[in-house]
Scaffold this motif. Sequence first.
Motif, PDB file in Angstrom:
ATOM      1  N   VAL A  27       0.843  -1.202   0.000  1.00  0.00           N
ATOM      2  CA  VAL A  27       0.000   0.000   0.000  1.00  0.00           C
ATOM      3  C   VAL A  27       0.877   1.250   0.000  1.00  0.00           C
ATOM      4  N   TYR A  28       1.949   1.212   0.770  1.00  0.00           N
ATOM      5  CA  TYR A  28       2.867   2.353   0.801  1.00  0.00           C
ATOM      6  C   TYR A  28       3.507   2.570  -0.569  1.00  0.00           C
ATOM      7  N   LEU A  29       3.902   1.481  -1.241  1.00  0.00           N
ATOM      8  CA  LEU A  29       4.474   1.617  -2.583  1.00  0.00           C
ATOM      9  C   LEU A  29       3.471   2.218  -3.558  1.00  0.00           C
ATOM     10  N   ALA A  30       2.203   1.813  -3.447  1.00  0.00           N
ATOM     11  CA  ALA A  30       1.173   2.382  -4.316  1.00  0.00           C
ATOM     12  C   ALA A  30       1.020   3.881  -4.055  1.00  0.00           C
ATOM     13  N   PHE A  31       1.044   4.279  -2.790  1.00  0.00           N
ATOM     14  CA  PHE A  31       0.942   5.698  -2.460  1.00  0.00           C
ATOM     15  C   PHE A  31       2.141   6.481  -2.993  1.00  0.00           C
ATOM     16  N   VAL A  32       3.342   5.929  -2.814  1.00  0.00           N
ATOM     17  CA  VAL A  32       4.544   6.604  -3.320  1.00  0.00           C
ATOM     18  C   VAL A  32       4.478   6.739  -4.833  1.00  0.00           C
ATOM     19  N   ALA A  33       4.046   5.672  -5.510  1.00  0.00           N
ATOM     20  CA  ALA A  33       3.948   5.725  -6.970  1.00  0.00           C
ATOM     21  C   ALA A  33       2.948   6.776  -7.427  1.00  0.00           C
ATOM     22  N   ASP A  40       9.336   8.847 -13.968  1.00  0.00           N
ATOM     23  CA  ASP A  40      10.101   8.204 -12.893  1.00  0.00           C
ATOM     24  C   ASP A  40      10.030   6.692 -12.948  1.00  0.00           C
ATOM     25  N   PHE A  41       9.174   6.140 -13.807  1.00  0.00           N
ATOM     26  CA  PHE A  41       9.007   4.688 -13.864  1.00  0.00           C
ATOM     27  C   PHE A  41       9.570   4.089 -15.153  1.00  0.00           C
ATOM     28  N   LEU A  42      10.217   4.903 -15.978  1.00  0.00           N
ATOM     29  CA  LEU A  42      10.749   4.395 -17.237  1.00  0.00           C
ATOM     30  C   LEU A  42      11.876   3.393 -17.016  1.00  0.00           C
ATOM     31  N   ARG A  43      12.554   3.498 -15.874  1.00  0.00           N
ATOM     32  CA  ARG A  43      13.642   2.564 -15.581  1.00  0.00           C
ATOM     33  C   ARG A  43      13.125   1.233 -15.030  1.00  0.00           C
ATOM     34  N   GLY A  44      11.823   1.154 -14.788  1.00  0.00           N
ATOM     35  CA  GLY A  44      11.264  -0.067 -14.244  1.00  0.00           C
ATOM     36  C   GLY A  44      11.392  -0.202 -12.753  1.00  0.00           C
ATOM     37  N   LEU A  45      11.780   0.862 -12.066  1.00  0.00           N
ATOM     38  CA  LEU A  45      11.949   0.853 -10.618  1.00  0.00           C
ATOM     39  C   LEU A  45      10.937   1.781  -9.965  1.00  0.00           C
ATOM     40  N   PRO A  47      10.222   4.288  -6.912  1.00  0.00           N
ATOM     41  CA  PRO A  47      10.905   5.022  -5.842  1.00  0.00           C
ATOM     42  C   PRO A  47      10.323   4.669  -4.481  1.00  0.00           C
ATOM     43  N   LEU A  48      11.125   4.808  -3.443  1.00  0.00           N
ATOM     44  CA  LEU A  48      10.702   4.485  -2.088  1.00  0.00           C
ATOM     45  C   LEU A  48      10.303   5.712  -1.288  1.00  0.00           C
ATOM     46  N   LEU A  49      10.493   6.905  -1.835  1.00  0.00           N
ATOM     47  CA  LEU A  49      10.123   8.137  -1.149  1.00  0.00           C
ATOM     48  C   LEU A  49       9.086   8.883  -1.972  1.00  0.00           C
ATOM     49  N   PRO A  50       8.135   9.562  -1.324  1.00  0.00           N
ATOM     50  CA  PRO A  50       7.104  10.310  -2.065  1.00  0.00           C
ATOM     51  C   PRO A  50       7.711  11.377  -2.972  1.00  0.00           C
ATOM     52  N   HIS A 249       1.796   5.814 -12.515  1.00  0.00           N
ATOM     53  CA  HIS A 249       1.545   6.767 -11.427  1.00  0.00           C
ATOM     54  C   HIS A 249       0.066   7.140 -11.380  1.00  0.00           C
ATOM     55  N   LEU A 250      -0.593   7.216 -12.542  1.00  0.00           N
ATOM     56  CA  LEU A 250      -2.024   7.515 -12.572  1.00  0.00           C
ATOM     57  C   LEU A 250      -2.857   6.296 -12.157  1.00  0.00           C
ATOM     58  N   VAL A 251      -2.377   5.112 -12.515  1.00  0.00           N
ATOM     59  CA  VAL A 251      -3.071   3.895 -12.086  1.00  0.00           C
ATOM     60  C   VAL A 251      -3.032   3.781 -10.565  1.00  0.00           C
ATOM     61  N   MET A 252      -1.868   4.042  -9.982  1.00  0.00           N
ATOM     62  CA  MET A 252      -1.744   3.960  -8.524  1.00  0.00           C
ATOM     63  C   MET A 252      -2.546   5.067  -7.839  1.00  0.00           C
ATOM     64  N   THR A 253      -2.684   6.201  -8.486  1.00  0.00           N
ATOM     65  CA  THR A 253      -3.551   7.251  -7.947  1.00  0.00           C
ATOM     66  C   THR A 253      -4.992   6.767  -7.869  1.00  0.00           C
ATOM     67  N   ALA A 254      -5.455   6.111  -8.939  1.00  0.00           N
ATOM     68  CA  ALA A 254      -6.814   5.551  -8.927  1.00  0.00           C
ATOM     69  C   ALA A 254      -6.955   4.468  -7.866  1.00  0.00           C
ATOM     70  N   VAL A 255      -5.934   3.643  -7.691  1.00  0.00           N
ATOM     71  CA  VAL A 255      -5.981   2.587  -6.680  1.00  0.00           C
ATOM     72  C   VAL A 255      -6.104   3.180  -5.284  1.00  0.00           C
ATOM     73  N   MET A 256      -5.338   4.210  -4.984  1.00  0.00           N
ATOM     74  CA  MET A 256      -5.392   4.827  -3.658  1.00  0.00           C
ATOM     75  C   MET A 256      -6.760   5.464  -3.400  1.00  0.00           C
ATOM     76  N   LEU A 257      -7.310   6.121  -4.407  1.00  0.00           N
ATOM     77  CA  LEU A 257      -8.637   6.717  -4.234  1.00  0.00           C
ATOM     78  C   LEU A 257      -9.706   5.639  -4.072  1.00  0.00           C
ATOM     79  N   ALA A 258      -9.542   4.511  -4.757  1.00  0.00           N
ATOM     80  CA  ALA A 258     -10.513   3.422  -4.630  1.00  0.00           C
ATOM     81  C   ALA A 258     -10.461   2.774  -3.257  1.00  0.00           C
ATOM     82  N   MET A 259      -9.333   2.856  -2.581  1.00  0.00           N
ATOM     83  CA  MET A 259      -9.202   2.254  -1.256  1.00  0.00           C
ATOM     84  C   MET A 259      -9.869   3.072  -0.164  1.00  0.00           C
TER      85      MET A 259
END
Length: 282
Positions: A27-33, A40-45, A47-50, A249-259
């Motif tokens: 859940v924390y990773l989804a929020f950070v994403a 920031d996700f083009l490298r396939g990694l 990030p661990l910080l917001p 990052h937009l998918v994870m935004t939708a996931v966080m709002l859905a939670m």
Amino acid sequence: MIENRPILAVLTHLVLILGVVIVVFPVYLAFVASTHGGGDFLRGLVPLLPGPNLFANYEFMLTEGLTTAGAPPLWIMLLNSLIIALVIATGKIFISILSAYAIVFFKFPFRMLAFWVIFITLMLPVEVRIMPTFKVVADLGLLNSYAGLTIPLIASATATFLFRQFFLTVPDELMEAARVDGAGPMKFFRDILLPLSRTNIAALFVILFIYGWVQYLWPLLVTTDSRYYTIVMGIKRLAATADAEPQWHLVMTAVMLAMLPPVLVVILMQRLFVKGLVETEK
């Protein structure tokens, strides 16, 4: 007698902390994403910080949405999911508590047969009877409507069974006392049984609200109009688009709002939910 051993207490707390980390870390990773930009996700990694795009991402998804995915803004899908979850939860509880009340307190022919017919429907979930149910809904002209999204999911054999089991624990003397005081069937139901069933209703409401919130297959079948898309359908469309355009990052935004709504329901009704599960007031 349970011995007080410090080592066991430390080990127990370590296991609990490990369990919390395992559950919370994704859940924390989804929020950070959801706080970063797409680059920031083009490298396939991940990030661990917001990141700095927290408000921008959430505002964009709520007001505009990802139009390339064929989905409306998120606030529309959140509203649809909220309406569906509330109607399903309240409808299931309303029908189930009345059914259980009739089966337990009214002596009519074949009442146990009626109960077992209801109970047997546990073996026939929507996924099993989905084709005939879809045909009935289509023939009634209920496609792309809130009625078509909710009515086939309202009946609940589980809730009827749970209310019946609770009503069987109500003493007969209580019903006789109410009858002596001149209380009719509906007054007995409204003034005595409903207050006694408060914790059961709360526990079932939380479970059924989440059940309605996460519905995916049935809304996918009966809706072709984007105005009736649910948030789960929206996330699936966003994720499918993300395979071609990396906008996780937009998918994870939708996931966080859905939670948020299910989490808020559980938090606000936690006390009654726990009481309804452990049956402390029965």
